[in-house]
Design a protein around this motif. Sequence first.
Motif, PDB file in Angstrom:
ATOM      1  N   ILE A  89       1.258  -1.330   0.258  1.00  0.00           N
ATOM      2  CA  ILE A  89      -0.002   0.390  -0.121  1.00  0.00           C
ATOM      3  C   ILE A  89       0.975   1.337  -0.306  1.00  0.00           C
ATOM      4  CG2 ILE A  89      -1.459   1.068   1.214  1.00  0.00           C
ATOM      5  CD1 ILE A  89      -2.846  -1.302   2.304  1.00  0.00           C
ATOM      6  N   VAL A  90       2.003   1.660   0.851  1.00  0.00           N
ATOM      7  CA  VAL A  90       2.846   2.381   1.066  1.00  0.00           C
ATOM      8  C   VAL A  90       3.895   2.446   0.319  1.00  0.00           C
ATOM      9  CG1 VAL A  90       2.074   3.478   3.214  1.00  0.00           C
ATOM     10  CG2 VAL A  90       3.553   1.625   3.039  1.00  0.00           C
TER      11      VAL A  90
ATOM     12  N   VAL B  43      -3.880  13.437  10.387  1.00  0.00           N
ATOM     13  CA  VAL B  43      -3.106  13.882   9.009  1.00  0.00           C
ATOM     14  C   VAL B  43      -3.460  15.678   8.225  1.00  0.00           C
ATOM     15  CG1 VAL B  43      -3.694  10.879   8.653  1.00  0.00           C
ATOM     16  CG2 VAL B  43      -5.708  13.301   8.463  1.00  0.00           C
ATOM     17  N   ALA B  44      -4.331  16.355   8.504  1.00  0.00           N
ATOM     18  CA  ALA B  44      -4.582  17.653   7.970  1.00  0.00           C
ATOM     19  C   ALA B  44      -2.784  17.936   7.116  1.00  0.00           C
ATOM     20  CB  ALA B  44      -4.899  18.867   9.536  1.00  0.00           C
TER      21      ALA B  44
ATOM     22  N   HIS C  38     -12.850  14.547   3.548  1.00  0.00           N
ATOM     23  CA  HIS C  38     -12.034  16.272   2.263  1.00  0.00           C
ATOM     24  C   HIS C  38     -10.685  15.509   2.574  1.00  0.00           C
ATOM     25  CE1 HIS C  38     -11.025  19.351   0.405  1.00  0.00           C
ATOM     26  NE2 HIS C  38     -11.995  19.172  -0.259  1.00  0.00           N
ATOM     27  N   ALA C  39     -10.223  15.527   3.437  1.00  0.00           N
ATOM     28  CA  ALA C  39      -8.718  15.461   3.778  1.00  0.00           C
ATOM     29  C   ALA C  39      -8.307  13.863   2.804  1.00  0.00           C
ATOM     30  CB  ALA C  39      -7.941  15.109   5.183  1.00  0.00           C
ATOM     31  N   PHE C  40      -8.648  12.717   3.275  1.00  0.00           N
ATOM     32  CA  PHE C  40      -8.370  11.350   2.918  1.00  0.00           C
ATOM     33  C   PHE C  40      -8.815  11.534   1.291  1.00  0.00           C
ATOM     34  CE2 PHE C  40      -7.755  10.512   6.374  1.00  0.00           C
ATOM     35  CZ  PHE C  40      -6.995   9.472   7.054  1.00  0.00           C
ATOM     36  N   GLY C  41      -9.200  12.705   0.837  1.00  0.00           N
ATOM     37  CA  GLY C  41      -9.335  13.061  -0.883  1.00  0.00           C
ATOM     38  C   GLY C  41     -10.705  12.615  -1.407  1.00  0.00           C
ATOM     39  N   ARG C  42     -11.586  12.567  -0.555  1.00  0.00           N
ATOM     40  CA  ARG C  42     -13.718  12.050  -1.401  1.00  0.00           C
ATOM     41  C   ARG C  42     -13.867  13.980  -1.479  1.00  0.00           C
ATOM     42  NH1 ARG C  42     -10.173   8.098   0.271  1.00  0.00           N
ATOM     43  NH2 ARG C  42     -10.791   6.277   0.033  1.00  0.00           N
ATOM     44  N   ASP C  43     -14.416  13.703  -2.551  1.00  0.00           N
ATOM     45  CA  ASP C  43     -15.065  15.126  -2.508  1.00  0.00           C
ATOM     46  C   ASP C  43     -16.895  14.588  -2.475  1.00  0.00           C
ATOM     47  OD1 ASP C  43     -12.594  16.238  -3.876  1.00  0.00           O
ATOM     48  OD2 ASP C  43     -13.303  15.011  -5.763  1.00  0.00           O
ATOM     49  N   GLU C  44     -17.096  13.649  -2.698  1.00  0.00           N
ATOM     50  CA  GLU C  44     -18.950  13.424  -1.911  1.00  0.00           C
ATOM     51  C   GLU C  44     -19.052  14.118  -0.685  1.00  0.00           C
ATOM     52  OE1 GLU C  44     -16.927  11.902  -3.250  1.00  0.00           O
ATOM     53  OE2 GLU C  44     -17.988  11.163  -5.727  1.00  0.00           O
ATOM     54  N   VAL C  45     -18.910  15.116  -0.008  1.00  0.00           N
ATOM     55  CA  VAL C  45     -18.567  15.817   1.254  1.00  0.00           C
ATOM     56  C   VAL C  45     -19.806  17.668   1.441  1.00  0.00           C
ATOM     57  CG1 VAL C  45     -16.494  14.743   1.914  1.00  0.00           C
ATOM     58  CG2 VAL C  45     -16.724  17.034   1.065  1.00  0.00           C
ATOM     59  N   ARG C  46     -19.858  17.485   2.193  1.00  0.00           N
ATOM     60  CA  ARG C  46     -21.197  18.896   2.955  1.00  0.00           C
ATOM     61  C   ARG C  46     -19.887  19.642   3.423  1.00  0.00           C
ATOM     62  NH1 ARG C  46     -26.164  16.749   2.095  1.00  0.00           N
ATOM     63  NH2 ARG C  46     -26.373  15.861   0.193  1.00  0.00           N
ATOM     64  N   ILE C  47     -19.406  19.818   2.941  1.00  0.00           N
ATOM     65  CA  ILE C  47     -18.619  21.455   3.405  1.00  0.00           C
ATOM     66  C   ILE C  47     -18.631  23.092   2.984  1.00  0.00           C
ATOM     67  CG2 ILE C  47     -16.376  19.276   3.964  1.00  0.00           C
ATOM     68  CD1 ILE C  47     -14.295  20.912   2.095  1.00  0.00           C
TER      69      ILE C  47
ATOM     70  N   ARG D 170      -5.152  15.475  -2.298  1.00  0.00           N
ATOM     71  CA  ARG D 170      -4.821  15.165  -1.298  1.00  0.00           C
ATOM     72  C   ARG D 170      -4.893  13.735  -0.612  1.00  0.00           C
ATOM     73  NH1 ARG D 170      -9.233  17.392  -2.407  1.00  0.00           N
ATOM     74  NH2 ARG D 170     -11.221  15.658  -2.040  1.00  0.00           N
ATOM     75  N   SER D 171      -3.716  13.189  -1.086  1.00  0.00           N
ATOM     76  CA  SER D 171      -3.265  12.046  -1.079  1.00  0.00           C
ATOM     77  C   SER D 171      -2.592  11.634   0.502  1.00  0.00           C
ATOM     78  CB  SER D 171      -3.032  10.514  -2.122  1.00  0.00           C
ATOM     79  OG  SER D 171      -1.970  11.407  -2.964  1.00  0.00           O
ATOM     80  N   VAL D 172      -2.947  10.708   1.455  1.00  0.00           N
ATOM     81  CA  VAL D 172      -1.772  11.225   2.345  1.00  0.00           C
ATOM     82  C   VAL D 172      -0.670   9.937   2.203  1.00  0.00           C
ATOM     83  CG1 VAL D 172      -2.305  10.667   4.865  1.00  0.00           C
ATOM     84  CG2 VAL D 172      -4.330  11.496   4.307  1.00  0.00           C
TER      85      VAL D 172
END
Length: 207
Positions: free
Chosen positions: A51-52, A135-136, A179-188, A205-207
Amino acid sequence: MSLARRERHALADTMAAAGPTAPTLCGTWTVHDLAAHLVVRERRPDAAAGIVLSPLAGYLDAKQAEYARKSFPELLELVRTGPPWWSPLRPVDAFANLTEMFIHHEDVRRAEPGWEPRQLAARDEDRLWTALRAVARTAYRKSPVPVVLATPQGARITAHRGGGGEVVLTGPPSELLLHAFGRDEVRIVPTGAEADVNAVLATDRSV
């Protein structure tokens, strides 16, 4: 029961309800593919290193394909059971698997049309806020402008410093973590100059 454990059981239930061929937010992965990924991560640490570590990515893919040949009910039971006693993840499950289980739960939920955010307990949002702090800076390290993460209650995390206009992303910790983990389906709610906001939202935004 820890939040990680509760999210694990809820994820398994949501996967079962969605079915093995349902889509997820993880690229082309189906629910069945995602279940295989979770099982390999917890039961094959030799492969999970891929994975890494890019040199091991091929080995990871091979083992994941091997697990993907298992039946869907069998994979779900392995997801629900969690790390076996010998897994290095077992002693740190409550910490190491919190974001993994929460985010992948939402990956299944939010791949369906008409999804709505869950209303989480305040103590659970606080736990996710702590996870977000960890993680921010990594998540927004590629942002071309400063980024601040904020809750409606006024808590703030400076996720990235630098030149240019500041962008503030406001929402519950659960939405900000996704969102921080790269998802765009969010309510911000993003605030700042339009060009700066667009740049932040498009940042890798890949951690």
